[in-house]
Design an enzyme around this catalytic site. Sequence first.
Site, PDB file in Angstrom:
ATOM      1  N   GLU A 122     -26.243  -4.446  23.488  1.00  0.00           N
ATOM      2  CA  GLU A 122     -26.456  -3.003  23.396  1.00  0.00           C
ATOM      3  C   GLU A 122     -26.102  -2.310  24.707  1.00  0.00           C
ATOM      4  O   GLU A 122     -26.501  -2.773  25.772  1.00  0.00           O
ATOM      5  CB  GLU A 122     -27.937  -2.684  23.107  1.00  0.00           C
ATOM      6  CG  GLU A 122     -28.399  -3.087  21.732  1.00  0.00           C
ATOM      7  CD  GLU A 122     -29.840  -2.683  21.494  1.00  0.00           C
ATOM      8  OE1 GLU A 122     -30.280  -1.670  22.061  1.00  0.00           O
ATOM      9  OE2 GLU A 122     -30.529  -3.403  20.750  1.00  0.00           O
ATOM     10  N   ASP A 175     -24.237  -0.684  19.492  1.00  0.00           N
ATOM     11  CA  ASP A 175     -25.072  -1.823  19.106  1.00  0.00           C
ATOM     12  C   ASP A 175     -24.225  -2.773  18.254  1.00  0.00           C
ATOM     13  O   ASP A 175     -23.732  -2.387  17.200  1.00  0.00           O
ATOM     14  CB  ASP A 175     -26.253  -1.284  18.288  1.00  0.00           C
ATOM     15  CG  ASP A 175     -27.322  -2.333  18.027  1.00  0.00           C
ATOM     16  OD1 ASP A 175     -28.440  -1.949  17.669  1.00  0.00           O
ATOM     17  OD2 ASP A 175     -27.032  -3.541  18.180  1.00  0.00           O
TER      18      ASP A 175
END
Length: 418
Positions: free
Chosen positions: A114, A11
């Site tokens: 992500e 992330d």
Amino acid sequence: MSASRIVFHVDVNSAYLSWEAAYRLQMGDTLDLRSIPSAVGGDVTKRRGIILAKSIPAKAYNIQTGESVGAALLKCPSLVLVRPTYGLYIRCHRAMLALLREYSPRVQVFSIDECFLEMTDVRLGGRSPVEVAHEIRNRIRTELGFTVNIGISINKLLAKVASDFRKPDQVHTLYPEEIEEKMWPLPVGDLFMVGRATREKLDRMGIRTIGELARFDRTLLRIRFKKHGDVIWSYANGIDSAGMLESEHDGVKGIGNSTTIPFDVDDPKIARLYLLSLSEMVGMRLRDKGLTYGLVSVSIRHSDFEHFSHQKKLLYRSDSTDDLYREACSLFDALWTGVPLRHVGVRISDLSPKTAQQLSFFDHPRALARSALDKTIDDLRLKYGNSVIQRGSFLHTGVQPVMGGVGDEDYPMMRSAL
DNA sequence: TCTGGGGTCCTAGGACCC
DNA sequence: TCTGGGGTCCTAGGACCC
């Protein structure tokens, strides 16, 4: 499936803001946006003034993603604001993806910032998953100039929760035996799939933490929240049965573009220009993928923020911009009562590949000519940019002839099922 | 303070069919 | 007459994600 699965969730920390900061440093700026209260925000004069990403120092002023730029400036008058540049973000996304693919052939893009990595059968050369994650984290920082958090666990849900722990530039684990200690004390709103509406309902039921949700009666949740109740109860208990890639090629389900108009619209001619411009982009994206549509939806938002939508299942399939625009207009006419308009959107779904059989339905001379025209225009725009050719109706209107993001620089959007 | 844009999935009600 | 039930499709809206 292996008994001990290993999944990474990568992330990017404050993605848009980090990418802007890294880019500016590379271009010779001496100030790192990440070190001061700063944010990526939309243009207030175009009525797109919301915060898209913020720096960690900005977070200290309680600035929230999604709030208005005006509200953010009240909280922090010295906040440095920069405009979003989506082309840069797509380049950063691709660079990160290329690096991640060195570590696993099975990378699932979840959104622009992500990714999940299936690490289960990957040879780690005697190193632990945590050591490998640190190497990935370090390489992204030194080679690409931005930082990520990496969460490690046995499924995607837990890996994702783990990557959300302390930031930035960190590796965290959340193995099943750590759930009680690391996940259950968190506020229930931190759980994936618990948004504002669900959090407020849970709050009224006395459920404030993920642990309280995990231990709540599953049947009652099912009665109250239907299917969603089962989902969040499972997530609270760390259960996520989804595999890595759901059948690989379950591609996009719909293609849509929408826009907020800088002024309130009460003239149907202007409204139609926006519908046409959006239809051009949607049609172009569709044809780029070689698909056809069978359903058209139009959405509008009034100046008071009330929103409405209409959709229509077609008795035919098409990939033409003209068909789309025509259907969009008829939906819009049924929808709009003349109230000042702030926002319009065009979306197509029920997509399927353009097959030879469908082509024979298209082969009326007029349809054939139109299809050739669409293709010619697409090719020109791809080569020279969207403004190289435009419909006469846009002349001297100030309305962009092709509107909306995500053009040929497409990237897979998020999948909602983990 | 003045509120984006890209998606996915689920639900409920009505129409329609057998 | 006053009353079925199950299935599917369509539509509008809501919830969620980043």
